[in-house]
Design a protein around this motif. Sequence first.
Motif, PDB file in Angstrom:
ATOM      1  N   TYR A  94       0.827  -1.194   0.000  1.00  0.00           N
ATOM      2  CA  TYR A  94       0.000   0.000   0.000  1.00  0.00           C
ATOM      3  C   TYR A  94       0.870   1.257   0.000  1.00  0.00           C
ATOM      4  N   CYS A  95       0.519   2.173  -0.845  1.00  0.00           N
ATOM      5  CA  CYS A  95       1.136   3.481  -0.867  1.00  0.00           C
ATOM      6  C   CYS A  95       0.463   4.363   0.185  1.00  0.00           C
ATOM      7  N   TYR A  96       1.238   5.208   0.826  1.00  0.00           N
ATOM      8  CA  TYR A  96       0.728   6.100   1.876  1.00  0.00           C
ATOM      9  C   TYR A  96       1.357   7.479   1.698  1.00  0.00           C
ATOM     10  N   MET A  97       0.539   8.504   1.859  1.00  0.00           N
ATOM     11  CA  MET A  97       1.056   9.873   1.837  1.00  0.00           C
ATOM     12  C   MET A  97       0.377  10.664   2.944  1.00  0.00           C
ATOM     13  N   ARG A  98       1.139  11.543   3.587  1.00  0.00           N
ATOM     14  CA  ARG A  98       0.601  12.345   4.674  1.00  0.00           C
ATOM     15  C   ARG A  98       0.770  13.830   4.368  1.00  0.00           C
ATOM     16  N   SER A  99      -0.328  14.542   4.472  1.00  0.00           N
ATOM     17  CA  SER A  99      -0.303  15.988   4.354  1.00  0.00           C
ATOM     18  C   SER A  99      -0.476  16.585   5.740  1.00  0.00           C
ATOM     19  N   ASP A 100       0.330  17.605   6.066  1.00  0.00           N
ATOM     20  CA  ASP A 100       0.268  18.212   7.396  1.00  0.00           C
ATOM     21  C   ASP A 100      -0.457  19.557   7.413  1.00  0.00           C
ATOM     22  N   TYR A 101      -0.912  20.008   6.259  1.00  0.00           N
ATOM     23  CA  TYR A 101      -1.563  21.316   6.180  1.00  0.00           C
ATOM     24  C   TYR A 101      -2.806  21.228   5.331  1.00  0.00           C
ATOM     25  N   PRO A 102      -3.919  21.828   5.743  1.00  0.00           N
ATOM     26  CA  PRO A 102      -4.121  22.593   6.973  1.00  0.00           C
ATOM     27  C   PRO A 102      -4.243  21.722   8.221  1.00  0.00           C
ATOM     28  N   ILE A 103      -4.584  20.451   8.053  1.00  0.00           N
ATOM     29  CA  ILE A 103      -4.604  19.522   9.186  1.00  0.00           C
ATOM     30  C   ILE A 103      -3.914  18.241   8.737  1.00  0.00           C
ATOM     31  N   LYS A 104      -3.443  17.483   9.692  1.00  0.00           N
ATOM     32  CA  LYS A 104      -2.758  16.243   9.347  1.00  0.00           C
ATOM     33  C   LYS A 104      -3.767  15.261   8.764  1.00  0.00           C
ATOM     34  N   THR A 105      -3.496  14.821   7.549  1.00  0.00           N
ATOM     35  CA  THR A 105      -4.411  13.928   6.850  1.00  0.00           C
ATOM     36  C   THR A 105      -3.622  12.802   6.201  1.00  0.00           C
ATOM     37  N   ASN A 106      -4.134  11.591   6.339  1.00  0.00           N
ATOM     38  CA  ASN A 106      -3.493  10.419   5.761  1.00  0.00           C
ATOM     39  C   ASN A 106      -4.243   9.968   4.513  1.00  0.00           C
ATOM     40  N   PHE A 107      -3.487   9.568   3.499  1.00  0.00           N
ATOM     41  CA  PHE A 107      -4.072   9.070   2.257  1.00  0.00           C
ATOM     42  C   PHE A 107      -3.458   7.712   1.929  1.00  0.00           C
ATOM     43  N   TRP A 108      -4.298   6.808   1.430  1.00  0.00           N
ATOM     44  CA  TRP A 108      -3.857   5.456   1.106  1.00  0.00           C
ATOM     45  C   TRP A 108      -4.200   5.093  -0.333  1.00  0.00           C
ATOM     46  N   GLY A 109      -3.301   4.311  -0.941  1.00  0.00           N
ATOM     47  CA  GLY A 109      -3.596   3.736  -2.237  1.00  0.00           C
ATOM     48  C   GLY A 109      -4.460   2.495  -2.068  1.00  0.00           C
ATOM     49  N   GLN A 110      -4.851   1.931  -3.202  1.00  0.00           N
ATOM     50  CA  GLN A 110      -5.770   0.795  -3.172  1.00  0.00           C
ATOM     51  C   GLN A 110      -5.065  -0.525  -2.895  1.00  0.00           C
TER      52      GLN A 110
END
Length: 118
Positions: A94-110
């Motif tokens: 699984y691919c994972y990316m995290r954005s810290d702005y404006p709030i910490k958010t996690n995103f996942w691949g399929q």
Amino acid sequence: QVQLVESGGGLVQAGGSLSLSCAASRSAFSFNVMAWYRQAPGEQRQLVATITRGGGTNYADSVKGRFTISRDNTKNTVYLQMNSLEPEDTGVYYCYMRSDYPIKTNFWGQGTQVTVSS
């Protein structure tokens, strides 16, 4: 909503190589951390490798020296080069990316299946 699209999984013999890629639907500069996780049958998802926006990397002990994570910010893509594959590397990656702005958010691949035969 951000989408992560993975590609590159498959079946390979032990000792072989595979390369995974994961493309994001928005600029890679918005992600502080990119990573790859894997989940073997019947087991919890485990961290394989991470890479920060600045290029710093970290690897699970089990893949050090065999796997390489990299990112191309111009293509909004993170890669995982896997060499000297072992049957124990089998699982869904699984691919994972995290954005810290404006709030910490996690995103996942399929997820993409990697199977290493002995």
